[in-house]
Design an enzyme around this catalytic site. Structure first.
Site, PDB file in Angstrom:
ATOM      1  N   ASN A  13      26.363 139.672  12.051  1.00  0.00           N
ATOM      2  CA  ASN A  13      27.473 138.726  11.929  1.00  0.00           C
ATOM      3  C   ASN A  13      28.773 139.476  12.223  1.00  0.00           C
ATOM      4  OD1 ASN A  13      29.739 137.317  10.694  1.00  0.00           O
ATOM      5  ND2 ASN A  13      28.226 135.967   9.738  1.00  0.00           N
ATOM      6  N   ARG A  42      46.673 141.460  14.570  1.00  0.00           N
ATOM      7  CA  ARG A  42      47.652 141.808  15.605  1.00  0.00           C
ATOM      8  C   ARG A  42      47.385 140.940  16.824  1.00  0.00           C
ATOM      9  NH1 ARG A  42      50.068 147.042  15.057  1.00  0.00           N
ATOM     10  NH2 ARG A  42      50.641 147.156  12.825  1.00  0.00           N
ATOM     11  N   HIS A  63      30.357 132.694  12.175  1.00  0.00           N
ATOM     12  CA  HIS A  63      30.659 131.548  11.308  1.00  0.00           C
ATOM     13  C   HIS A  63      32.086 131.104  11.626  1.00  0.00           C
ATOM     14  CE1 HIS A  63      30.109 129.553   7.127  1.00  0.00           C
ATOM     15  NE2 HIS A  63      30.930 128.847   7.885  1.00  0.00           N
ATOM     16  N   ARG A 101      34.897 129.294  11.092  1.00  0.00           N
ATOM     17  CA  ARG A 101      35.427 128.390  10.071  1.00  0.00           C
ATOM     18  C   ARG A 101      36.560 127.537  10.651  1.00  0.00           C
ATOM     19  NH1 ARG A 101      33.515 129.471   5.029  1.00  0.00           N
ATOM     20  NH2 ARG A 101      32.291 131.387   4.818  1.00  0.00           N
ATOM     21  N   HIS A 123      38.849 134.047  11.101  1.00  0.00           N
ATOM     22  CA  HIS A 123      38.287 135.190  11.818  1.00  0.00           C
ATOM     23  C   HIS A 123      37.729 134.730  13.158  1.00  0.00           C
ATOM     24  CE1 HIS A 123      34.733 133.696   9.724  1.00  0.00           C
ATOM     25  NE2 HIS A 123      35.003 134.327   8.592  1.00  0.00           N
ATOM     26  N   GLU A 168      26.858 129.513  12.572  1.00  0.00           N
ATOM     27  CA  GLU A 168      26.845 128.959  11.222  1.00  0.00           C
ATOM     28  C   GLU A 168      28.057 128.055  11.027  1.00  0.00           C
ATOM     29  OE1 GLU A 168      27.011 132.453   8.776  1.00  0.00           O
ATOM     30  OE2 GLU A 168      24.835 132.586   8.718  1.00  0.00           O
ATOM     31  N   THR A 200      34.562 132.288   0.717  1.00  0.00           N
ATOM     32  CA  THR A 200      33.376 132.679   1.478  1.00  0.00           C
ATOM     33  C   THR A 200      32.240 131.749   1.060  1.00  0.00           C
ATOM     34  OG1 THR A 200      31.936 134.503   2.192  1.00  0.00           O
ATOM     35  CG2 THR A 200      32.490 134.429  -0.156  1.00  0.00           C
ATOM     36  N   HIS A 243      23.754 137.130   3.112  1.00  0.00           N
ATOM     37  CA  HIS A 243      24.957 137.211   2.278  1.00  0.00           C
ATOM     38  C   HIS A 243      24.893 138.392   1.321  1.00  0.00           C
ATOM     39  CE1 HIS A 243      28.866 135.258   1.505  1.00  0.00           C
ATOM     40  NE2 HIS A 243      28.815 136.064   0.475  1.00  0.00           N
ATOM     41  N   ASP A 244      25.773 139.344   1.589  1.00  0.00           N
ATOM     42  CA  ASP A 244      25.902 140.572   0.789  1.00  0.00           C
ATOM     43  C   ASP A 244      24.681 141.491   0.875  1.00  0.00           C
ATOM     44  OD1 ASP A 244      28.056 139.366  -1.913  1.00  0.00           O
ATOM     45  OD2 ASP A 244      28.500 140.107   0.118  1.00  0.00           O
ATOM     46  N   GLY A 277      26.691 140.863   7.896  1.00  0.00           N
ATOM     47  CA  GLY A 277      27.993 141.083   8.497  1.00  0.00           C
ATOM     48  C   GLY A 277      28.894 142.011   7.707  1.00  0.00           C
ATOM     49  N   HIS A 278      29.358 141.531   6.557  1.00  0.00           N
ATOM     50  CA  HIS A 278      30.407 142.269   5.851  1.00  0.00           C
ATOM     51  C   HIS A 278      30.059 143.740   5.652  1.00  0.00           C
ATOM     52  CE1 HIS A 278      34.093 142.148   3.402  1.00  0.00           C
ATOM     53  NE2 HIS A 278      33.521 143.168   2.799  1.00  0.00           N
TER      54      HIS A 278
END
Ligand code: DXP
Ligand SMILES: NCC(=O)COP(=O)(O)O
Length: 253
Positions: A15, A26, A51, A53, A58, A82, A112, A203-204, A226-227
């Site tokens: 992700n 920037r 994802h 949103r 992002h 997603e 999130t 997720h996580d 992802g994260h």
């Protein structure tokens, strides 16, 4: 949908939301989202997830179109988009026809993703949207909490897969509640498989908790991460990081 075979390896879908988050601070276009995806694919990732949103905090719609173009050069890799199908997701699905659409019940302003669909309460809203995706040849995965009783309902809606929301497991990893959480997810996965659904997870997830999860939970075909992966890549680089995550998956096979 081919049934899960025990020797199938779990796919890693990277992700790239957080690359876009940094890029958006920037007006310079760096770090490049498409370059990040390309380096992850070159290192062996089997897919890319985004994802987009509604607030484009992002991933922007333009990113999704550029990634779809990039992935045409990677015929064996999958594109997973997603989002909430009652918001902006379906326009992208209709236009780009990704391999998979993951329906997530997030609100527009949600910090999130933090929960799955409520079934049967959400069922009738989802049914026609699932049918439309399938008619477009797009696999549908429903983002779900690990509730065994919800899996047959998800299958009855026409979903191909569920994505188990793994934050509760990640929060318990290394703690006394880890075994209890793993049992929850294993039961939910078994119920999903029994209902004819494929099982994804995300997720996580990270390098510390991924192998334990895959060893305990049967039939996981795809993890979208992802994260933590992008955070690791800030230290190690995309290629070394992807190889580390693939090794975590391999260790569970
Ligand atoms: C559905 C899910 O758990 C994540 O894929 C989600 O995309 C994370 O969204 P953020 O990257 O905006 O936190
Ligand atoms: N579906 C989960 C995902 O795509 C990434 O979640 P995270 O690793 O950023 O928590």
């Amino acid at each position: 949908m081919a049934p899960y075979s025990a020797d199938a390896r779990c796919a890693l879908s990277v992700n790239v939301n957080k690359v876009a988050l940094l890029r958006n601070t920037r007006h310079l276009g760096i770090p490049s989202v498409t370059r990040a995806a390309e380096l992850c694919l070159q290192a062996g990732a089997q897919g890319i997830t985004v994802h987009p949103r509604p607030d484009e905090r992002h991933i922007r719609a333009s990113d999704v179109h550029e990634l779809a173009a990039l992935l045409k050069a990677w015929p064996h890799a999958e594109f997973n988009i997603e989002g909430n199908p009652t918001h902006n997701l379906m326009e992208l699905v209709r236009t780009l026809r990704p391999h998979q659409a993951t329906f997530v019940p997030d609100g527009v302003d949600q910090f999130t993703s933090d929960h799955g669909w409520s079934l049967p309460q959400d069922a009738e809203r989802l049914r026609p949207l699932i049918a439309e995706c399938r008619a477009l040849g797009v696999r549908v995965s429903l983002f779900m909490d690990p509730l065994p009783q919800a899996m047959a309902l998800a299958a009855a809606l026409g979903a191909d897969r569920v994505e188990l929301y793994t934050e509760p497991y990640a929060a318990a990893h290394g703690q006394t509640g880890q075994a209890e959480q793993l049992a929850r997810y294993a039961q939910a996965a078994q119920a999903a498989l029994a209902a004819g659904l494929g099982v994804n997870a995300g997720h996580d997830l990270n390098r510390a908790n991924l192998t334990d999860f895959l060893r305990a939970v049967p039939g996981v075909q795809e993890v979208s991460i992802g994260h933590a992966l992008i955070a690791d890549a800030l230290e190690l680089g995309y290629a070394a990081t992807v190889r580390d995550y693939l090794a975590c998956i391999q260790a569970a096979q």
